[in-house]
Design an enzyme around this catalytic site. Structure first.
Site, PDB file in Angstrom:
ATOM      1  N   ASN A  90     -66.510 -47.819  65.652  1.00 37.43           N
ATOM      2  CA  ASN A  90     -67.526 -48.268  64.693  1.00 37.43           C
ATOM      3  C   ASN A  90     -67.858 -47.179  63.673  1.00 37.43           C
ATOM      4  OD1 ASN A  90     -67.659 -50.815  65.639  1.00 37.43           O
ATOM      5  ND2 ASN A  90     -69.741 -50.728  66.425  1.00 37.43           N
ATOM      6  N   CYS A 116     -74.861 -53.647  64.403  1.00 39.39           N
ATOM      7  CA  CYS A 116     -73.987 -52.668  65.076  1.00 39.39           C
ATOM      8  C   CYS A 116     -73.858 -51.340  64.338  1.00 39.39           C
ATOM      9  CB  CYS A 116     -72.614 -53.284  65.277  1.00 39.39           C
ATOM     10  SG  CYS A 116     -72.675 -54.829  66.162  1.00 39.39           S
TER      11      CYS A 116
HETATM   12  C1  UGA Z   1     -68.721 -54.570  63.707  1.00 39.00           C
HETATM   13  C2  UGA Z   1     -67.256 -54.226  63.994  1.00 39.00           C
HETATM   14  O1  UGA Z   1     -66.440 -54.665  62.916  1.00 39.00           O
HETATM   15  C3  UGA Z   1     -66.787 -54.895  65.277  1.00 39.00           C
HETATM   16  O2  UGA Z   1     -65.466 -54.471  65.580  1.00 39.00           O
HETATM   17  C4  UGA Z   1     -67.719 -54.469  66.424  1.00 39.00           C
HETATM   18  O3  UGA Z   1     -67.380 -55.099  67.632  1.00 39.00           O
HETATM   19  C5  UGA Z   1     -69.148 -54.856  66.074  1.00 39.00           C
HETATM   20  O4  UGA Z   1     -69.516 -54.200  64.838  1.00 39.00           O
HETATM   21  C6  UGA Z   1     -70.044 -54.404  67.198  1.00 39.00           C
HETATM   22  O5  UGA Z   1     -70.136 -53.203  67.433  1.00 39.00           O
HETATM   23  O6  UGA Z   1     -70.547 -55.249  67.930  1.00 39.00           O
HETATM   24  P1  UGA Z   1     -69.987 -56.675  62.637  1.00 39.00           P
HETATM   25  O7  UGA Z   1     -71.188 -55.796  62.626  1.00 39.00           O
HETATM   26  O8  UGA Z   1     -70.091 -58.048  63.175  1.00 39.00           O
HETATM   27  O9  UGA Z   1     -68.801 -55.976  63.475  1.00 39.00           O
HETATM   28  O10 UGA Z   1     -69.493 -56.846  61.149  1.00 39.00           O
HETATM   29  P2  UGA Z   1     -68.384 -56.210  60.194  1.00 39.00           P
HETATM   30  O11 UGA Z   1     -67.461 -57.266  59.776  1.00 39.00           O
HETATM   31  O12 UGA Z   1     -67.793 -54.988  60.773  1.00 39.00           O
HETATM   32  O13 UGA Z   1     -69.296 -55.822  58.931  1.00 39.00           O
HETATM   33  C7  UGA Z   1     -70.327 -54.847  59.044  1.00 39.00           C
HETATM   34  C8  UGA Z   1     -70.934 -54.571  57.696  1.00 39.00           C
HETATM   35  O14 UGA Z   1     -70.033 -53.862  56.856  1.00 39.00           O
HETATM   36  C9  UGA Z   1     -71.338 -55.817  56.895  1.00 39.00           C
HETATM   37  O15 UGA Z   1     -72.588 -55.598  56.278  1.00 39.00           O
HETATM   38  C10 UGA Z   1     -70.239 -55.962  55.859  1.00 39.00           C
HETATM   39  O16 UGA Z   1     -70.678 -56.612  54.693  1.00 39.00           O
HETATM   40  C11 UGA Z   1     -69.914 -54.506  55.592  1.00 39.00           C
HETATM   41  N1  UGA Z   1     -68.528 -54.282  55.103  1.00 39.00           N
HETATM   42  C12 UGA Z   1     -67.471 -54.566  55.895  1.00 39.00           C
HETATM   43  C13 UGA Z   1     -68.347 -53.736  53.841  1.00 39.00           C
HETATM   44  O17 UGA Z   1     -69.317 -53.458  53.099  1.00 39.00           O
HETATM   45  N2  UGA Z   1     -67.066 -53.506  53.416  1.00 39.00           N
HETATM   46  C14 UGA Z   1     -65.980 -53.766  54.182  1.00 39.00           C
HETATM   47  O18 UGA Z   1     -64.838 -53.521  53.719  1.00 39.00           O
HETATM   48  C15 UGA Z   1     -66.190 -54.318  55.449  1.00 39.00           C
END
Ligand code: UGA
Length: 453
Positions: A211, A263
């Site tokens: 993470n 997360c």
């Molecule tokens: C994240 C991890 O991706 C999972 O692998 C992990 O299991 C999870 O945390 C956890 O620890 O339980 P999640 O928080 O559901 O998952 O969402 P993400 O898709 O990772 O996005 C997190 C944040 O980053 C969002 O606000 C999203 O908009 C942002 N983000 C994501 C960006 O700004 N840019 C990106 O390229 C990707």
């Protein structure tokens, strides 16, 4: 095999429903009676694509049950997953209250050998703590094993992530428990999923490191986007240029208004606390967090500079969830921005496909919620895109332009091609890419004129 999953939040529910889909007999346990009654009727307390179908199907077929009775749920179960919340304390460290309570209950209810697996993200060393608490709570010594089986589910894509994971990580101390865990995941061997077997602390470490690395990728590209804005470069093309290097990879390089959710923000603080306790000052993580917070402020600054003054402006807002595909607003940068805009005297007209009910619980009552994105844009001085919902990336631009008071779109998620936006007569501002302005704005005539067609 029979298993039980304690905690029916995102992680617990997805884990329970997906194992049931694998053919395992699953009892999901929670101490919130109303939640369990809802689930017994096949109603879900959260929005997660595909989960409702999976829960109702497995309920109907008798592989999935919901109960508040941990003793009964544990009776037949060989594996007990702990999937309760691990909130952050004020100092950033993890509050292990719920984990402790569950460990004590497991100890009290244990009658025969069990494998106790942590699914919740927990500080390194928690499995040891769980083991000690279970032993202390047992009325007589009964053998059990503790394993760490961190989850890597993304909200909004959790079923896919469970059913088709990049890898399964299992940290354990004894071959018997590891064999039971591998057996549980055996349906994934068909799709050749790598299973990474480690000791317990290493598995716990993998979760935090994953993470933190992903958050670092996001902050890195957001920092690059800021420099792109100053020098006139295009961050999207930088992403294409670096993401095609297989050592870097194209994913998690989308610049925006910063990461949020339940997360990354919490886990980074917790990892920082874990590092500090171990004697390592992980300043890189401080910087990842600082850039993330800065990113929101930079976006606000952009909105201010485009609109000159914010007081009294009517803003259409698309997106309140922390990311697309979920109703979760925990640590949502969109919510934090809306709160800031309200403080500065803006009138907010917002739409989110799933998160409006939750947003109503935390946002000022003056926010107007609309049935769709076009209604949010109607009569607005500008439209702000704050969440990367797919449906916000496919709007009818001609219709949108007619509805807005001024044809201004400030996109915090880079959902549109600037050239297409300017071809449709918008002044379009995004993150890390040159703004595309309508001719009159480019010529310095303000405010933006409404484009009539
Ligand atoms: C994240 C991890 O991706 C999972 O692998 C992990 O299991 C999870 O945390 C956890 O620890 O339980 P999640 O928080 O559901 O998952 O969402 P993400 O898709 O990772 O996005 C997190 C944040 O980053 C969002 O606000 C999203 O908009 C942002 N983000 C994501 C960006 O700004 N840019 C990106 O390229 C990707």
């Amino acid at each position: 095999m029979h298993i039980c999953v304690i905690g029916t939040g995102y992680v617990g529910l997805v884990t329970g429903a997906c194992f049931a889909e694998f053919g395992v007999q699953v009892a999901c346990v929670d101490n919130v009676v109303s939640k369990i009654s809802m689930l017994q009727e096949g109603k879900l307390p959260i929005h997660e694509p595909g989960l409702h179908e999976l829960v109702t199907k497995n309920l109907r077929e008798g592989r999935l049950t919901f109960t508040t009775d941990i003793t009964k749920a544990m009776e037949q179960s060989l594996v007990i997953f702990i999937a309760v919340g691990t909130p952050a304390r004020a100092d950033g460290a993890t509050d292990l209250r719920y984990i402790d309570e569950v460990a004590d209950s497991i100890g009290r209810c244990m009658r025969d050998y069990k494998v106790v697996a942590t699914k919740s993200t927990v500080p390194v060393g928690t499995a040891k703590r769980i083991k000690e608490r279970i032993q202390a709570a047992q009325s007589e010594p009964i053998a059990f094993s503790v394993v760490s089986n961190p989850e890597f589910l993304r909200e909004g894509a959790a079923i896919e992530d469970f059913m088709r994971p990049n890898r399964v990580v299992i940290g354990g101390e004894d071959a018997h428990a590891l064999a039971i865990m591998k057996e549980l995941y055996s349906p994934l061997y068909l799709i050749e999923t790598p299973v990474v077997i480690t000791d317990i602390v290493t598995a716990e470490m993998i979760k935090y490191a994953a993470n933190a690395f992903l958050a670092m990728k996001i902050s890195f590209i957001n920092a690059v986007a800021s420099i792109c804005e100053s020098v006139g470069a295009n961050v999207q093309q930088v992403c294409d240029g670096i993401g095609t290097d297989s050592r870097i990879g194209p994913r998690f390089l989308n610049p925006g208004i910063g990461y949020g959710g339940s997360c990354f923000p919490k886990d980074l603080m917790a990892f920082r606390a874990v590092a500090k306790e171990s004697g390592y000052d992980f300043r890189l993580l401080d910087e990842v967090i600082r850039i993330n917070e800065d990113q929101r402020q930079r976006f606000l600054k952009k909105v201010r500079s485009v609109l000159w003054t914010l007081r009294g402006k009517r803003l259409g807002v698309l997106g309140l969830a922390f990311k697309g595909g979920t109703d979760d607003i925990r640590e949502s940068p969109a919510i934090l921005l809306v709160q800031e805009l309200l403080r500065e005297g803006c009138q907010i007209c917002a739409h989110d496909p799933a998160a409006m009910d939750r947003a109503k619980e935390v946002l000022h009552a003056s926010v107007e919620y609309t049935a769709g994105p076009y209604e949010a844009a109607t009569g607005a001085d500008a439209l702000l895109i704050l969440t990367e919902w797919e449906e916000f990336a496919a709007l009818d631009l001609g219709r949108l332009r007619k509805l807005l008071k001024y044809p201004i779109v400030i996109d915090g998620r880079n959902l549109y091609d600037p050239a297409i936006m300017s071809a449709h007569g918008f002044s379009y501002y995004s993150v890390g890419r040159p703004a595309s302005l309508t001719e009159d704005v480019a010529a310095g005539i303000r405010p933006h004129k409404r484009e009539h067609s």
